[in-house]
Write an enzyme that holds these catalytic residues in place. Structure first.
Site: not given
Length: 336
Positions: A69-70, A72, A195, A220
């Protein structure tokens, strides 16, 4: 009062992330097209940096975690378009096969295969690596892409807090098990998806698994800082091996990564115009995986297909080495 402070802190982190993540508005363009496969079309809004490298990956083998998904999945599609054998390591095999079928439908010559990997379970990681090493004789590109974001307090099978366990320790163990194959396949590259959130992270060595207190946003951010520190320390240890390691910030991508946070989901809906699509978010991972000009560049951080700022805490050699030692201790491994 403590609950209120935690909520306020979480709101503050979310607000800062949304404000700082918002990419610049840029015009669209079309890349990655040939007579067999669909091109990657970017809209009129915030496409960000685009990988324009013409590199072919014929004869190369790529492993991508979280590729169902996304960003990836979009990374897998683009590298398959370029002729690579792409191995999609996914926790959910059924979803992985659906994504692989979608890639094959877009690209007739795509060499994609799905293998089961649960980064929240070290037994799964070891089983995956054992089978992988028995059946695959080359690995040229490893992309540590899978991750969790702002989930409720939960633990992995091995008792690690989920963010640090999946985003950092799971990938740390996977890389340690595959590093020999990467060296034998050199030149090879490792791309670690981090990130901009690493700017807000601190490695809480005294409470790495948030047992004393827990805030999903800060957990996170800690895991994303760990990604940057891991990349820099591994790069130092791989000097002169012809295996490079770089971390990337993909941008703020409109994906299901925010599914655990109602607040983030609302924010992403409100600011959707300023968010990248998964295809746009995949561009920096693709760039770091294939660009000729990066063949000897290692230990750096990239965003929008260009070098990016690393927070002071992400540049600390002392912290990176300590995190390395703690990670080995947590996983019960030796990796010198």
């Amino acid at each position: 009062m403590m609950v209120l402070l935690v909520i306020v802190a979480g709101l503050g982190v979310v607000t800062l992330l949304v404000i700082l993540f918002a990419p610049h508005i840029r015009s669209g363009l079309l890349v990655g097209q040939n007579e067999h496969c669909e091109g990657v079309t970017f809209g009129k809004y915030a496409a960000g940096g685009v990988c324009r490298s013409p590199v072919s990956l014929e004869g190369k083998t790529v492993l991508i975690t979280g590729a169902n998904t996304g960003i990836g999945k979009e990374t897998a599609l683009e590298l398959a378009v370029r002729g690579a054998r792409v191995i999609m390591a996914c926790r959910d095999i059924d979803k992985g096969e659906e994504s692989a079928d979608s890639i094959r439908a877009s690209c007739a010559h795509a060499q994609v295969e799905v293998r089961q990997l649960d980064l929240a379970d070290t037994c799964s990681i070891r089983a995956f690596a054992q089978k992988f090493l028995a059946e695959v004789n080359q690995l040229h590109i490893l992309i540590n892409n899978a991750g969790v974001m702002m989930c409720p307090y939960t633990k992995t099978i091995d008792g690690f807090e989920m963010h640090i366990g999946v985003n950092h320790l799971g990938h740390f163990l996977l890389a340690s098990l595959l590093i020999g194959l990467l060296k034998r396949s050199a030149p090879a590259r490792i791309v670690v998806v981090s990130s901009l959130a690493h700017n807000f992270g601190w490695i809480r060595f005294h409470d790495l698994h948030s047992q004393g207190s827990y805030n999903s946003g800060l957990a996170y951010c800690q895991s994303k800082l760990a990604n940057v520190l891991f990349s820099r320390e591994l790069s130092r240890r791989l000097k002169d091996t012809n295996v490079t390691v770089n971390s990337v910030h993909p941008g703020t991508v409109n994906s299901d990564l925010t599914r655990h946070s109602t607040l983030m989901t609302i924010f992403f809906s409100v600011f959707s115009t300023f968010l990248k699509t998964p295809r746009e978010g995949a561009q920096t991972s693709i760039y770091c995986a294939i660009a000729d000009e990066l063949h000897s560049i290692s230990g750096k951080h990239f965003s929008d297909c260009a070098p990016a700022f690393v927070a002071p805490q992400g540049r600390s050699e002392e912290t990176s080495r300590r995190l390395w030692d703690v990670s080995c201790e947590q996983l019960g491994i030796q990796w010198d």
